[in-house]
Enzyme design. Structure first.
Site, short mmCIF file in Angstrom:
data_model
loop_
_atom_site.label_atom_id
_atom_site.label_comp_id
_atom_site.label_asym_id
_atom_site.label_seq_id
_atom_site.Cartn_x
_atom_site.Cartn_y
_atom_site.Cartn_z
N ASP A 33 0.82 -1.21 0.00
CA ASP A 33 0.00 0.00 0.00
C ASP A 33 0.86 1.27 0.00
OD1 ASP A 33 -2.18 -1.65 0.21
OD2 ASP A 33 -2.95 -0.76 2.07
N HIS A 179 3.79 -2.25 3.26
CA HIS A 179 3.81 -0.90 2.69
C HIS A 179 5.14 -0.66 1.97
CE1 HIS A 179 0.75 -0.73 5.83
NE2 HIS A 179 0.20 0.27 5.16
#
Length: 222
Positions: A33, A179
């Site tokens: 993400d 991430h």
């Protein structure tokens, strides 16, 4: 706000295994993400190439627009682009027009860079409000959250803590969240996920699970 209760792992595991990212029990979906980020995303791409692994990148539209070359590189190297929204915002109140507008803008940017229509949507913070859900359906995007995350966004995270956190809910059929940017995380937090990545992939393979993007995950119905 009722659909936002799906943010709770115990809730979505029972009522919505597809939203929880439960797919083929012989496969683990690897997702990232908050990118793309010129300071960190290239390191993840290099490591994934070394590991011969592919993943799904949930990108922010405004960052993809700023760094289109990274989006094109993600696609060129065999990975999948998905939609994380236009900005990483906390808009959790109903925004019928705003959510459709912002999500359409983000999806359009992904399609322009990738050359194909995106399939997946993960809202910022994993909060799927009714208006975000309606906007996603209107745009033909399927919401997917995650089965296991590494809590790799904190200042105290390191590779060991990320792997321990992932192990709590890991298994065949899981969707893993990491991430590739610290855009909405503690500064430099991305290092923990990057350092954990090879250990994660090797563990999956040792268990007999293949690792790949959501497109290959055989997601169950939401």
């Amino acid at each position: 706000m009722a659909p936002a209760a799906s943010w709770l792992p115990g809730v979505r595991r029972v009522v919505s295994p597809g939203l929880d990212g439960r797919g083929d029990p012989g496969h683990v979906a690897l997702t990232f993400d908050d990118g793309p980020d010129p300071l960190s995303t290239p390191y993840f791409l290099e490591e994934l190439d070394r590991l011969e692994a592919r993943a799904t990148f949930f990108v922010l539209g405004n960052r993809l627009e700023r760094y289109p070359h990274l989006g094109r590189r993600i696609v060129a190297e065999g990975h999948e682009l998905a939609v994380h929204g236009w900005r990483h915002e906390r808009f959790w109140r109903p925004r019928p027009r705003g959510d459709v507008r912002d999500l359409a803008r983000a999806a359009g940017t992904v399609q322009r860079i990738a050359g194909t229509r995106p399939l997946w949507y993960r809202p910022p913070y994993g909060v799927l409000t009714a208006t975000r859900l309606a906007a996603a359906r209107r745009l033909g995007l399927r919401p997917v959250l995650w089965t296991a995350w590494g809590r790799d966004w904190t200042a105290k995270a390191d590779a060991e803590s990320v792997l321990l956190e992932l192990a709590r809910r890991m298994g065949g059929g899981a969707t893993v969240l990491l991430h590739d940017s610290d855009h909405a995380c503690a500064p430099g937090a991305w290092h923990s996920g990057l350092e954990a990545l090879p250990h994660l992939v090797m563990r999956c393979r040792a268990e007999g699970w293949t690792v790949g993007p959501l497109a290959e995950h055989g997601l169950r119905s939401a």
